[in-house]
Design a protein around this motif. Structure first.
Motif, mmCIF file in Angstrom:
data_model
loop_
_atom_site.group_PDB
_atom_site.id
_atom_site.type_symbol
_atom_site.label_atom_id
_atom_site.label_comp_id
_atom_site.label_asym_id
_atom_site.label_seq_id
_atom_site.Cartn_x
_atom_site.Cartn_y
_atom_site.Cartn_z
ATOM 1 N N GLU A 251 -4.082 2.627 -8.010
ATOM 2 C CA GLU A 251 -3.105 2.376 -9.055
ATOM 3 C C GLU A 251 -1.690 2.695 -8.563
ATOM 4 N N ASN A 252 -0.741 1.817 -8.781
ATOM 5 C CA ASN A 252 0.651 1.998 -8.316
ATOM 6 C C ASN A 252 0.746 2.256 -6.810
ATOM 7 N N GLY A 253 -0.211 1.731 -6.069
ATOM 8 C CA GLY A 253 -0.180 1.898 -4.612
ATOM 9 C C GLY A 253 -0.624 3.275 -4.141
ATOM 10 N N ASP B 101 -9.401 4.725 0.850
ATOM 11 C CA ASP B 101 -8.371 4.464 1.857
ATOM 12 C C ASP B 101 -8.429 5.505 2.979
ATOM 13 N N ILE C 134 -2.874 6.263 -2.752
ATOM 14 C CA ILE C 134 -3.929 6.303 -1.737
ATOM 15 C C ILE C 134 -5.193 6.882 -2.362
ATOM 16 N N GLN D 194 -1.882 2.843 3.887
ATOM 17 C CA GLN D 194 -1.461 1.944 2.812
ATOM 18 C C GLN D 194 -2.409 2.143 1.629
ATOM 19 N N GLY D 195 -1.864 2.603 0.491
ATOM 20 C CA GLY D 195 -2.716 2.853 -0.657
ATOM 21 C C GLY D 195 -3.139 1.575 -1.363
ATOM 22 N N THR D 196 -4.349 1.583 -1.896
ATOM 23 C CA THR D 196 -4.842 0.397 -2.621
ATOM 24 C C THR D 196 -5.120 0.726 -4.090
ATOM 25 N N LYS E 79 2.035 8.803 -2.713
ATOM 26 C CA LYS E 79 1.134 8.725 -3.858
ATOM 27 C C LYS E 79 -0.310 8.754 -3.374
#
Lengths: 389, 81
Positions: A133-135, A141, A137, A129-131, A109
């Motif tokens: 919405e919904n993880g 990031d 990226i 590691q995405g920060t 994502k």
């Protein structure tokens, strides 16, 4: 309601990619506020608003490449503020839909912008590691990941100073931008050239005296005197301050673009607006602010816009003369060579003086040699009276 | 402050204005400006940076005395406690 357009940041710019909105619908903006960040051939540029108002609607999605002059946002001016801002989705979508990329199962994502930046920098998204919405990226990031990667080979001191070495693709883009502008200039503009040797002894003596009284941060360099003297001379010979657009358009503001050489090759030409109205100290202060940011490719849109003439200065220890190529659509470029000590006759006395060869390359469609000559004579007069600059 | 510490500060200040160069590899008698390709504007930023880190204002008329790493260190050492 006014339309906020993709600004033109020089003759060589055709389009820019919106990388980030800094404002959202409903935000109040003042003239000079940064509304967005746009990626151009000259690096990431912060785009400023030119009128006070409230953001009504953003028309462009982040990650979209848009041509110069395209409406990007609607702004309610101060008098229209009472209208409620519309907060619907942006009208023009980026080619890749954000939702689409985020909802695909099994896939990484990431926002389209994050993906693009990652691919440009050869960053493996699966390691991030995405920060969002919904993880997902996000651009931040990826940028953090790039920063980490760059930091390893770069020395500690550089990291502390917050400096960045422009990457290869930016250097290549700038080269292409310079190539396009210079090719256009040489193809379309019939240049004529004039040169005058100007005695800098008085100006340098004045400057050195002035610098003795100053803390290091306020010390002057000859470049600041050149800019002010050129601005004052253009007031007397206004035909050289303007643009050619099926005829000469003389500009009332004197905005001096000055060429900054980039360490990786290529040039960038930020502007000092209304240089004739600024003191030499104010010009020097501007240079201290703008040049390091220009070299790091961190300029704001206004700092790259609206130049009405260009100065190029070779600087200490370099070539004696420089014959410039006009930056279209301007009609003149003034070149300063290296200041050097040479024998010089004054009042029938031969002595050693600090001399500089000053050239002007001007558009023969707009003016004739006599105009250029008048300008160089005026410039000489101003540089012989440094105290009144 | 000893010579090594002063040299470290000089190198980091040079690295800041010319990030693509290796000031630590300058030989003692090499001309700093020529070798690193520093113009007069960059040089002023370097002088400003030294002033910020060492609290020492180098007068303009002394610029001629500080063209190499060894001359610069020798110039600065007695002036810094």
């Amino acid at each position: 309601m006014i339309e906020f357009l993709m600004p033109n940041l020089g003759a060589d710019m055709e389009s820019g990619t919106l990388t980030e909105w800094r404002k959202k619908p409903g935000d109040t903006v003042k003239r000079g506020d940064i509304i967005a960040e746009v990626e151009t051939q000259k690096g990431l540029i912060e785009i400023e608003v030119f009128e006070d108002g409230v953001i009504n609607k953003l028309l462009i999605d982040e990650g979209t490449k848009v041509p110069v002059g395209t409406p990007m946002a609607l702004i309610l001016t101060a008098t229209e503020k009472q209208v409620t801002p519309v907060t619907e989705e942006p009208k023009i979508k980026a080619k890749e839909e954000k939702q689409e990329t985020i909802s695909e199962p099994g896939k990484i994502k990431a926002t389209p912008l994050a993906k693009r930046i990652a691919s440009e920098h050869k960053i493996d998204l699966s390691q991030i590691q995405g920060t969002g919405e919904n993880g997902a990226i996000t651009k931040e990031d990826v940028e953090n990941a790039i920063a980490k990667q760059v930091v390893i080979p770069v020395e500690e001191s550089l990291k502390k100073a917050g400096e960045e070495i422009p990457d290869k693709s930016t250097t290549t883009n700038i080269r292409a931008a310079v190539a396009a502008a210079m090719e256009k200039s040489n193809r379309e503009i019939p240049h004529y050239y004039l040169e005058k040797t100007i005695d800098m002894s008085k100006a340098l003596a004045w400057m050195s005296e002035a610098n003795k009284q100053r803390p290091v941060k306020q010390r002057l360099l000859p470049g600041a005197l050149f800019i002010k003297a050129v601005a004052l001379s253009l007031r007397e010979v206004p035909e050289l301050n303007g643009i050619w657009n099926n005829g000469l358009q003389v500009k009332s503001d004197i905005n001096i673009g000055f060429v900054v050489s980039l360490r990786g090759g290529g040039i960038i030409v930020p502007a000092i607006h209304n240089a004739n109205l600024k003191t030499v100290d104010e010009i020097m202060e501007k240079l201290n602010d703008i040049i390091p940011r220009a070299k790091a490719l961190k300029l704001r849109s206004s700092e790259l816009s609206d130049s009405t003439v260009t100065i190029t200065s070779i600087g200490e220890g370099g070539a004696d003369s420089v014959y410039g190529i006009i930056y279209p659509p301007q009609v003149a470029i003034i070149g300063f060579g290296n200041i050097s000590k040479k024998p010089f006759a004054q009042d029938d006395l031969l002595g050693i003086h600090s001399l500089v060869n000053v050239t002007i390359a001007a558009d023969h469609r707009a003016t004739d040699g006599l105009t250029g000559s008048r300008f160089l004579m005026a410039l000489n007069t101003h540089l012989q009276n440094p105290g009144s600059l | 402050m000893n010579k090594e510490e002063i040299e470290k500060i000089i190198v980091s200040s040079l690295k800041k204005i010319a990030p693509d160069t290796e000031p630590s590899k300058l030989s003692p008698d090499e001309n700093i400006k020529e070798t690193l390709g520093i113009d007069s504007f960059d040089f002023l930023q370097f002088i400003i940076s030294l002033d910020e880190k060492l609290n020492l204002e180098i007068p303009e008329q002394d610029y001629g005395k500080i063209t190499t790493m060894s001359s610069l260190i020798n110039y600065l050492t007695p002036k810094i406690k």
